[in-house]
Design a protein around this motif. Sequence first.
Motif, PDB file in Angstrom:
ATOM      1  N   SER A   1       0.826  -1.214   0.000  1.00 33.82           N
ATOM      2  CA  SER A   1       0.000   0.000   0.000  1.00 33.82           C
ATOM      3  C   SER A   1       0.859   1.264   0.000  1.00 33.82           C
ATOM      4  O   SER A   1       0.506   2.260  -0.636  1.00 33.82           O
ATOM      5  CB  SER A   1      -0.977   0.004   1.175  1.00 33.82           C
ATOM      6  OG  SER A   1      -0.286  -0.033   2.396  1.00 33.82           O
TER       7      SER A   1
ATOM      8  N   SER B   1      -5.517  -0.638   4.599  1.00 33.68           N
ATOM      9  CA  SER B   1      -4.516   0.307   4.089  1.00 33.68           C
ATOM     10  C   SER B   1      -4.653   0.487   2.582  1.00 33.68           C
ATOM     11  O   SER B   1      -4.444   1.582   2.056  1.00 33.68           O
ATOM     12  CB  SER B   1      -3.097  -0.132   4.464  1.00 33.68           C
ATOM     13  OG  SER B   1      -2.780  -1.380   3.893  1.00 33.68           O
ATOM     14  N   GLY B   2      -5.035  -0.560   1.878  1.00 38.83           N
ATOM     15  CA  GLY B   2      -5.285  -0.449   0.435  1.00 38.83           C
ATOM     16  C   GLY B   2      -6.517   0.396   0.146  1.00 38.83           C
ATOM     17  O   GLY B   2      -6.521   1.227  -0.768  1.00 38.83           O
TER      18      GLY B   2
END
Length: 83
Positions: free
Chosen positions: A4, A34-35
Motif C-alpha cells: 500500500s 490500508s489499500g
Amino acid sequence: MDVSDKARQTILPLIEAGHEVHLNLSKVDYMDSSGISVLIESKKLSEQKKTKFEIVEVSKPVEKVLAMARKFLWVTKLQKKEI
C-alpha cells in the motif's frame, strides 16, 4: 515498505501532477484497510486536482472488500447525520 505504501507513492504523485489514473485491480488477490485508504486518498486528491481517478477492473476478492467498505462508509454517514 509494504504494497500500500508503494501504491501510494506511485499513484498520488501522478494525480498531483494532473494525470488521469485508471487503476486495474484484476490481478490483486488481497486488499486490507490500508489499500482502501490509498483508494480513498487517491479519489479525494483527484477531486481536488479536478482530474480523473477510476478503478477499471477488480478481482472477486477485492470486489468483496470494496463492497463491505461501501456498506461501512454508508452506515457511518447515516450515523453522523443522526448525531
